[in-house]
Write an enzyme that holds these catalytic residues in place. Structure first.
Site, mmCIF file in Angstrom:
data_model
loop_
_atom_site.group_PDB
_atom_site.id
_atom_site.type_symbol
_atom_site.label_atom_id
_atom_site.label_comp_id
_atom_site.label_asym_id
_atom_site.label_seq_id
_atom_site.Cartn_x
_atom_site.Cartn_y
_atom_site.Cartn_z
ATOM 1 N N ASN A 9 51.162 -15.782 29.153
ATOM 2 C CA ASN A 9 51.960 -15.132 30.199
ATOM 3 C C ASN A 9 51.259 -15.372 31.530
ATOM 4 O O ASN A 9 50.275 -14.711 31.849
ATOM 5 C CB ASN A 9 52.058 -13.633 29.871
ATOM 6 C CG ASN A 9 52.746 -12.842 30.964
ATOM 7 O OD1 ASN A 9 53.321 -13.410 31.893
ATOM 8 N ND2 ASN A 9 52.689 -11.518 30.854
ATOM 9 N N LYS A 11 52.173 -14.750 34.434
ATOM 10 C CA LYS A 11 52.459 -13.732 35.468
ATOM 11 C C LYS A 11 52.750 -14.433 36.802
ATOM 12 O O LYS A 11 53.325 -15.518 36.810
ATOM 13 C CB LYS A 11 51.321 -12.708 35.557
ATOM 14 C CG LYS A 11 51.002 -12.130 34.167
ATOM 15 C CD LYS A 11 50.139 -10.911 34.195
ATOM 16 C CE LYS A 11 49.876 -10.449 32.762
ATOM 17 N NZ LYS A 11 49.104 -9.227 32.673
ATOM 18 N N HIS A 95 57.599 -6.124 29.123
ATOM 19 C CA HIS A 95 56.170 -6.110 29.457
ATOM 20 C C HIS A 95 55.838 -4.812 30.193
ATOM 21 O O HIS A 95 56.650 -4.318 30.986
ATOM 22 C CB HIS A 95 55.818 -7.319 30.321
ATOM 23 C CG HIS A 95 54.349 -7.492 30.464
ATOM 24 N ND1 HIS A 95 53.622 -6.766 31.375
ATOM 25 C CD2 HIS A 95 53.462 -8.260 29.790
ATOM 26 C CE1 HIS A 95 52.338 -7.090 31.252
ATOM 27 N NE2 HIS A 95 52.219 -7.994 30.302
ATOM 28 N N GLU A 97 54.114 -4.235 32.680
ATOM 29 C CA GLU A 97 54.229 -4.327 34.141
ATOM 30 C C GLU A 97 55.680 -4.182 34.574
ATOM 31 O O GLU A 97 55.975 -3.631 35.642
ATOM 32 C CB GLU A 97 53.608 -5.652 34.623
ATOM 33 C CG GLU A 97 52.087 -5.583 34.555
ATOM 34 C CD GLU A 97 51.395 -6.909 34.275
ATOM 35 O OE1 GLU A 97 51.991 -7.980 34.489
ATOM 36 O OE2 GLU A 97 50.231 -6.863 33.831
ATOM 37 N N GLU A 165 50.762 -4.352 23.092
ATOM 38 C CA GLU A 165 49.879 -4.482 24.251
ATOM 39 C C GLU A 165 49.519 -3.103 24.792
ATOM 40 O O GLU A 165 50.278 -2.518 25.580
ATOM 41 C CB GLU A 165 50.585 -5.275 25.359
ATOM 42 C CG GLU A 165 50.926 -6.692 24.969
ATOM 43 C CD GLU A 165 50.975 -7.608 26.189
ATOM 44 O OE1 GLU A 165 50.281 -8.625 26.187
ATOM 45 O OE2 GLU A 165 51.690 -7.287 27.152
ATOM 46 N N GLY A 171 44.552 -6.728 31.489
ATOM 47 C CA GLY A 171 43.928 -7.121 32.748
ATOM 48 C C GLY A 171 42.703 -6.306 33.102
ATOM 49 O O GLY A 171 42.186 -6.399 34.210
ATOM 50 N N SER A 211 43.644 -8.344 27.360
ATOM 51 C CA SER A 211 42.282 -8.879 27.509
ATOM 52 C C SER A 211 41.826 -9.683 26.295
ATOM 53 O O SER A 211 40.669 -9.587 25.885
ATOM 54 C CB SER A 211 41.290 -7.758 27.835
ATOM 55 O OG SER A 211 41.620 -7.175 29.089
HETATM 56 P P1 PGA Z 1 45.636 -9.894 29.969
HETATM 57 O O1 PGA Z 1 47.236 -9.732 30.007
HETATM 58 O O2 PGA Z 1 45.338 -10.892 28.872
HETATM 59 O O3 PGA Z 1 45.272 -10.418 31.322
HETATM 60 O O4 PGA Z 1 45.072 -8.566 29.666
HETATM 61 C C1 PGA Z 1 47.979 -9.677 28.814
HETATM 62 C C2 PGA Z 1 49.428 -9.444 29.137
HETATM 63 O O5 PGA Z 1 49.717 -8.729 30.097
HETATM 64 O O6 PGA Z 1 50.317 -9.961 28.442
#
Ligand code: PGA
Length: 253
Positions: A9, A11, A95, A97, A165, A171, A211
């Site tokens: 992803n 982003k 997601h 976010e 997640e 993140g 992460s």
């Molecule tokens: P990250 O993001 O690996 O940077 O924690 C994962 C995601 O949001 O799918």
């Protein structure tokens, strides 16, 4: 044996030149390797560039989001048929976010999942609790609610991947331990079985996201109910993303 599925992803990252270089580096690193399904989910602006870069490869293209209407006066939105037209095979829906920053609700996500399937896209549907919810002992209740918002018998299970997640791990560099992740994945699978039946649920991929890095991927991928990863930060560096894919491949060898 479930075939692992690792999706990157991206982003809101990468210019067209960066996108082309990253997609090509991933494809070059995967040549001759075929034990894991891999998808790249770039921003909308880079979809066709990435489609071109991976066109002779088994790597799939995915969107990060879509709207539920097929077309119309929805300024700033992209529809599921548009993603399919740009070469996408799948799309990430729900997601955290999208839920947290853009206020997407279960009702909206339900419509998006159906619109994506209708357009021929497979769906990666994200679920997961915040730190506050985990500390209040509400992880399972939250994950169950996220699943219930969209799951129904009309969905073809083979076209749905669940991504667990935990929001506190996204993140933040603070990943769930394999035990914490496996515990939730083992909670999710029987709930899938309630909707789709035991055999279908046993065949469905449940990705872990939050992460995932080269140094923790092997432990996570070794868990019996973890069938791949949804990777954010680490997917922006080809070598790191490839190392995570290799860990997923090793988990089934
Ligand atoms: P990250 O993001 O690996 O940077 O924690 C994962 C995601 O949001 O799918």
């Amino acid at each position: 044996m479930r075939r692992p599925f690792v999706a990157g992803n991206w982003k809101m990252h990468n210019t067209l030149a960066e996108a082309r270089a990253l997609a090509k580096a991933v494809w070059n690193g995967l040549r001759g390797k075929n034990r894991v399904d891999v998808a790249l989910c770039p921003p909308f602006t880079a979809l066709t560039t990435v489609a071109e870069a991976i066109k002779e490869s088994p790597v799939k293209l995915g969107g990060q989001n879509c709207y539920f209407e097929p077309k119309g006066a929805f300024t700033g939105e992209i529809s599921a048929p548009m993603l399919a037209d740009a070469g996408c095979a799948c799309v990430i829906i729900g997601h955290s976010e999208r839920r947290q920053v853009f206020g997407e609700t279960g009702e909206l996500l339900h419509k998006k999942v159906r619109a994506a399937l209708q357009a021929g896209l497979d769906v990666i549907y994200c679920v997961g609790e915040t730190l506050e919810e985990r500390e209040a002992g509400r992880t399972e209740a939250v994950v169950a609610r996220h699943l219930d918002e969209v799951l129904a018998g009309d969905i073809p299970p083979a076209r749905l991947t669940i991504a667990y997640e935990p929001v506190w791990a996204i993140g933040t560099g603070r990943t769930a331990t394999p035990e914490q992740a496996q515990e939730v994945h083992a909670f999710i699978r029987p709930r899938l079985a309630q909707v789709f039946g035991l055999d279908a649920a046993a065949a469905m991929r449940i990705q872990y996201g939050g992460s995932v890095k080269p140094n923790n991927a092997a432990g996570l991928m070794a868990c019996p109910d973890i069938d791949g990863a949804l990777v954010g930060g680490a997917c922006l560096v080809a070598a790191d993303f490839l190392a995570i894919i290799a860990a997923a491949a090793d988990s089934v060898s």
